[in-house]
Design a protein around this motif. Sequence first.
Motif, PDB file in Angstrom:
ATOM      1  N   ILE A  23      40.510  41.357  32.985  1.00 16.97           N
ATOM      2  CA  ILE A  23      39.826  42.619  33.606  1.00 16.97           C
ATOM      3  C   ILE A  23      38.876  42.103  35.034  1.00 16.97           C
ATOM      4  O   ILE A  23      39.369  42.577  35.882  1.00 16.97           O
ATOM      5  CB  ILE A  23      39.176  43.297  32.754  1.00 16.97           C
ATOM      6  N   GLY A  24      38.311  41.000  34.500  1.00 18.33           N
ATOM      7  CA  GLY A  24      37.461  40.639  35.809  1.00 18.33           C
ATOM      8  C   GLY A  24      38.218  40.212  36.807  1.00 18.33           C
ATOM      9  O   GLY A  24      37.876  40.585  38.020  1.00 18.33           O
ATOM     10  N   LEU A  25      39.282  39.246  36.747  1.00 20.70           N
ATOM     11  CA  LEU A  25      40.116  38.711  37.847  1.00 20.70           C
ATOM     12  C   LEU A  25      40.852  39.875  38.678  1.00 20.70           C
ATOM     13  O   LEU A  25      41.049  39.939  39.511  1.00 20.70           O
ATOM     14  CB  LEU A  25      41.200  37.761  37.385  1.00 20.70           C
ATOM     15  N   GLU A  26      41.275  41.050  37.478  1.00 17.48           N
ATOM     16  CA  GLU A  26      42.097  42.100  38.221  1.00 17.48           C
ATOM     17  C   GLU A  26      41.047  43.043  39.232  1.00 17.48           C
ATOM     18  O   GLU A  26      41.484  43.528  40.515  1.00 17.48           O
ATOM     19  CB  GLU A  26      42.356  43.039  37.122  1.00 17.48           C
ATOM     20  N   SER A  27      39.720  43.299  38.680  1.00 14.71           N
ATOM     21  CA  SER A  27      38.988  43.915  39.466  1.00 14.71           C
ATOM     22  C   SER A  27      38.447  43.155  40.604  1.00 14.71           C
ATOM     23  O   SER A  27      37.861  44.028  41.682  1.00 14.71           O
ATOM     24  CB  SER A  27      37.659  43.997  38.577  1.00 14.71           C
ATOM     25  N   LEU A  28      38.511  41.676  40.723  1.00  6.32           N
ATOM     26  CA  LEU A  28      38.136  41.174  41.849  1.00  6.32           C
ATOM     27  C   LEU A  28      39.157  41.162  42.759  1.00  6.32           C
ATOM     28  O   LEU A  28      38.778  40.964  44.020  1.00  6.32           O
ATOM     29  CB  LEU A  28      37.944  39.710  41.350  1.00  6.32           C
ATOM     30  N   ALA A 127      38.978  48.515  44.707  1.00 13.08           N
ATOM     31  CA  ALA A 127      37.895  49.029  44.742  1.00 13.08           C
ATOM     32  C   ALA A 127      36.716  47.987  45.365  1.00 13.08           C
ATOM     33  O   ALA A 127      35.973  48.142  46.237  1.00 13.08           O
ATOM     34  CB  ALA A 127      37.468  49.644  43.617  1.00 13.08           C
ATOM     35  N   GLY A 128      36.483  47.011  44.592  1.00 10.48           N
ATOM     36  CA  GLY A 128      35.567  45.940  44.951  1.00 10.48           C
ATOM     37  C   GLY A 128      35.781  45.400  46.244  1.00 10.48           C
ATOM     38  O   GLY A 128      34.813  45.659  47.233  1.00 10.48           O
ATOM     39  N   PRO A 129      36.989  44.558  46.587  1.00 10.88           N
ATOM     40  CA  PRO A 129      36.900  44.116  47.923  1.00 10.88           C
ATOM     41  C   PRO A 129      36.863  44.933  49.096  1.00 10.88           C
ATOM     42  O   PRO A 129      36.381  44.872  50.184  1.00 10.88           O
ATOM     43  CB  PRO A 129      38.373  43.328  47.825  1.00 10.88           C
TER      44      PRO A 129
END
Length: 213
Positions: A23-28, A127-129
């Motif tokens: 999930i962290g890598l996906e969100s990244l 979202a994040g980037p």
Amino acid sequence: MHVQEWLETIPAVSIYALVGLVIGLESLGIPLPGEIILVSAALLASQHGEIDPFVLGACASAGAIIGDSIGYAIGRKGGRPLLAWLGAKFPRHFGEGHIATAERSFEKWGMWAVFFGRFVALLRIFAGPLAGVLHMPYWKFLIANVFGGIVWAGGTTAVIYYVGVVAESWLKRFSWLGLVLAVLFGLTSMLVLKRKAKSASREAEVETVGVAE
């Protein structure tokens, strides 16, 4: 091998770490099946007492929040060239039309785009980037990121776990149904976003032609 069957072969602590990492890598900003892994792990938790749903939800939430924050930092530092690089590497996820649609969502909704973007497959990756590239104030991003991550990850874990406990005997025979529903939801949101992305691409082409003339 079925995702859930594979998860059954590894220790609970590894499942917590795997869910948080994916999930962290996906969100990244890396296209990975975070939602499918989370749903599989939550179903498994409802059937096996070794997996604590509270710890699972906490790990998923932490992965979502940390991954989004790292993505924000990378986007803020990398800027537009980063989006161009991602578009070259992952054209089906970071095409110009997708980026244009996501940008319009951010410009129109601001913090809400970060919050609700957590519930849409492709926007979850953006979202994040994108928030970093668009220089959204970090405090605004952080608030939306934290609440969105907790509600999405924690809420998904709680709902799937509760359904699994209530209908445990049924799910033991048809545990794949939860995954099918999750995949269908993800595909539906992806198709809607792709349709909007194509529309945005056509509008951008028309505007470019108009300026050129």
